[in-house]
Design a protein around this motif. Structure first.
Motif, short mmCIF file in Angstrom:
data_model
loop_
_atom_site.label_atom_id
_atom_site.label_comp_id
_atom_site.label_asym_id
_atom_site.label_seq_id
_atom_site.Cartn_x
_atom_site.Cartn_y
_atom_site.Cartn_z
N ASP A 133 0.80 -1.21 0.00
CA ASP A 133 0.00 0.00 0.00
C ASP A 133 0.85 1.27 0.00
O ASP A 133 0.30 2.38 -0.09
N ALA A 134 2.17 1.13 0.11
CA ALA A 134 3.03 2.31 0.15
C ALA A 134 3.04 3.00 -1.21
O ALA A 134 3.04 2.35 -2.26
N GLN A 135 3.05 4.32 -1.19
CA GLN A 135 3.07 5.12 -2.41
C GLN A 135 4.21 6.13 -2.34
O GLN A 135 4.67 6.51 -1.25
N ALA A 136 4.62 6.59 -3.51
CA ALA A 136 5.73 7.54 -3.57
C ALA A 136 5.41 8.82 -2.79
O ALA A 136 6.27 9.37 -2.11
N LYS A 137 4.17 9.26 -2.87
CA LYS A 137 3.81 10.53 -2.22
C LYS A 137 3.85 10.45 -0.70
O LYS A 137 3.89 11.48 -0.02
N ASP A 138 3.87 9.23 -0.13
CA ASP A 138 3.90 9.09 1.32
C ASP A 138 5.20 9.62 1.92
O ASP A 138 5.27 9.88 3.13
N GLN A 139 6.23 9.77 1.09
CA GLN A 139 7.51 10.28 1.60
C GLN A 139 7.46 11.77 1.91
O GLN A 139 8.24 12.26 2.72
N TYR A 140 6.55 12.48 1.25
CA TYR A 140 6.61 13.93 1.26
C TYR A 140 5.45 14.53 2.08
O TYR A 140 4.36 13.95 2.13
N PRO A 141 5.70 15.71 2.67
CA PRO A 141 4.57 16.44 3.26
C PRO A 141 3.52 16.70 2.18
O PRO A 141 3.86 16.92 1.01
N SER A 142 2.26 16.64 2.55
CA SER A 142 1.18 16.77 1.56
C SER A 142 1.27 18.06 0.77
O SER A 142 0.98 18.09 -0.43
N GLU A 143 1.71 19.13 1.41
CA GLU A 143 1.80 20.42 0.71
C GLU A 143 2.87 20.37 -0.38
O GLU A 143 2.71 20.93 -1.47
N VAL A 144 3.97 19.66 -0.08
CA VAL A 144 5.04 19.53 -1.07
C VAL A 144 4.56 18.69 -2.25
O VAL A 144 4.82 19.03 -3.41
N TRP A 145 3.85 17.62 -1.96
CA TRP A 145 3.35 16.78 -3.05
C TRP A 145 2.35 17.55 -3.92
O TRP A 145 2.38 17.43 -5.15
N SER A 146 1.51 18.33 -3.30
CA SER A 146 0.54 19.13 -4.05
C SER A 146 1.25 20.14 -4.94
O SER A 146 0.88 20.32 -6.11
N ALA A 147 2.27 20.79 -4.40
CA ALA A 147 3.02 21.77 -5.19
C ALA A 147 3.72 21.08 -6.36
O ALA A 147 3.77 21.62 -7.48
N ALA A 148 4.27 19.89 -6.12
CA ALA A 148 4.95 19.15 -7.18
C ALA A 148 3.96 18.71 -8.25
O ALA A 148 4.27 18.76 -9.45
N SER A 149 2.77 18.32 -7.84
CA SER A 149 1.74 17.91 -8.80
C SER A 149 1.36 19.08 -9.70
O SER A 149 1.20 18.92 -10.92
N ARG A 150 1.21 20.25 -9.10
CA ARG A 150 0.84 21.43 -9.89
C ARG A 150 1.98 21.80 -10.86
O ARG A 150 1.73 22.14 -12.02
N ARG A 151 3.21 21.73 -10.37
CA ARG A 151 4.34 22.08 -11.24
C ARG A 151 4.45 21.10 -12.39
O ARG A 151 4.72 21.51 -13.54
N TRP A 152 4.24 19.81 -12.12
CA TRP A 152 4.31 18.80 -13.19
C TRP A 152 3.19 19.00 -14.20
O TRP A 152 3.43 18.94 -15.41
N ALA A 153 1.99 19.25 -13.70
CA ALA A 153 0.85 19.45 -14.60
C ALA A 153 1.02 20.70 -15.45
O ALA A 153 0.48 20.78 -16.57
N GLY A 154 1.77 21.68 -14.97
CA GLY A 154 1.97 22.92 -15.71
C GLY A 154 2.99 22.82 -16.83
O GLY A 154 3.13 23.77 -17.61
N LYS A 155 3.69 21.72 -16.90
CA LYS A 155 4.68 21.55 -17.96
C LYS A 155 3.99 21.17 -19.27
O LYS A 155 2.96 20.49 -19.28
N SER A 156 4.57 21.59 -20.36
CA SER A 156 4.05 21.18 -21.66
C SER A 156 4.34 19.70 -21.89
O SER A 156 5.19 19.12 -21.22
N SER A 157 3.65 19.11 -22.84
CA SER A 157 3.87 17.69 -23.13
C SER A 157 5.30 17.44 -23.58
O SER A 157 5.89 16.40 -23.26
N GLU A 158 5.88 18.41 -24.31
CA GLU A 158 7.26 18.26 -24.76
C GLU A 158 8.22 18.28 -23.58
O GLU A 158 9.16 17.47 -23.51
N ASP A 159 7.97 19.19 -22.63
CA ASP A 159 8.82 19.27 -21.45
C ASP A 159 8.68 18.02 -20.57
O ASP A 159 9.65 17.54 -19.99
N GLN A 160 7.44 17.51 -20.49
CA GLN A 160 7.23 16.29 -19.72
C GLN A 160 7.99 15.11 -20.35
O GLN A 160 8.60 14.31 -19.64
N GLN A 161 7.92 15.03 -21.66
CA GLN A 161 8.60 13.94 -22.36
C GLN A 161 10.12 14.04 -22.16
O GLN A 161 10.79 13.02 -21.92
#
Length: 222
Positions: free
Chosen positions: A134-162
């Motif tokens: 049941d362990a997940q990668a996000k369990d390592q991080y404070p929830s606020e940090v994971w949320s900020a990382a999710s927003r930053r990742w989602a804000g990248k273009s598909s080319e940048d993500q690739q």
């Protein structure tokens, strides 16, 4: 002392080392007679091709014999390592498509933690037992940090993500390759040390005595 004697002794030692390694690997044992044979082979080769005889020739035979036995031991350990660990690669190369969004968000979260800690935030990651299903990668991080990382990742273009996936895949593969190399190096060092047992001094002594006697131009009975 001629270069011919050194070359002949070296060749005989190399043959002896190969025989020692082959027997130790395939038969999983080290035989005193093989050590004696190496000493005799080297002694004969040096004595037969030397321009002189005496202690110097016998000493050369002893040195080459010891080196041959050490090389033979090392080679036998190397053969066993290649057999046992040859397929160890830390999991194989990682392809960009193997990295899901959680893996990429986690890499961004690492960047955020590093940035904030450099600014003095003092963020500490949580300890996670990844053997737990049941362990997940996000369990390592404070929830606020994971949320900020999710927003930053989602804000990248598909080319940048690739491009980010490809870069992380390359870094992960390099880390796995480094782990494999370190594992094999450690196993090689420990295996070579462990290959020396109580009878090795006896084996080496008998081989050295034989090489000395023959290389010195004396028979065992003289």
């Amino acid at each position: 002392m001629s270069a011919k004697a050194i070359a002949a002794g070296g060749f005989a030692g190399a043959v002896g080392a190969a025989v020692w390694a082959a027997i130790a690997y395939f038969a999983n044992l080290e035989v005193a007679y093989v050590a004696l044979g190496i000493g005799a082979l080297v002694g004969f080769a040096v004595a037969a091709t030397s321009d002189s005889s005496g202690p110097a020739v016998g000493g050369l035979a002893v040195v080459i014999t010891v080196l041959a036995l050490l090389v033979g031991k090392y080679a036998s350990v190397e053969l066993m390592l290649q057999h046992e660990l040859g397929g160890v690669d830390g999991g194989g190369a990682v392809a960009a498509e193997d990295l899901d969004d959680d893996a990429m968000i986690a890499s961004v979260a690492d960047e955020i933690v590093e940035e904030r800690n450099e600014a003095g935030a003092g963020i500490v990651l949580n300890e996670v037992d990844f053997e737990d299903e049941d362990a997940q990668a996000k369990d390592q991080y404070p929830s606020e940090v994971w949320s900020a990382a999710s927003r930053r990742w989602a804000g990248k273009s598909s080319e940048d993500q690739q491009a980010a996936r490809a870069e992380l895949a390359e870094q992960t593969s390099a880390a796995m390759e480094l782990f494999r190399d370190q594992l094999i190096a450690m196993a090689r060092q420990e295996g070579f040390k462990a290959s020396f047992g109580g009878f090795d001094l006896l084996f080496f002594g008998l081989a050295m005595y034989t090489a000395w006697g023959i290389g010195n131009g004396k028979s065992e009975g003289e």
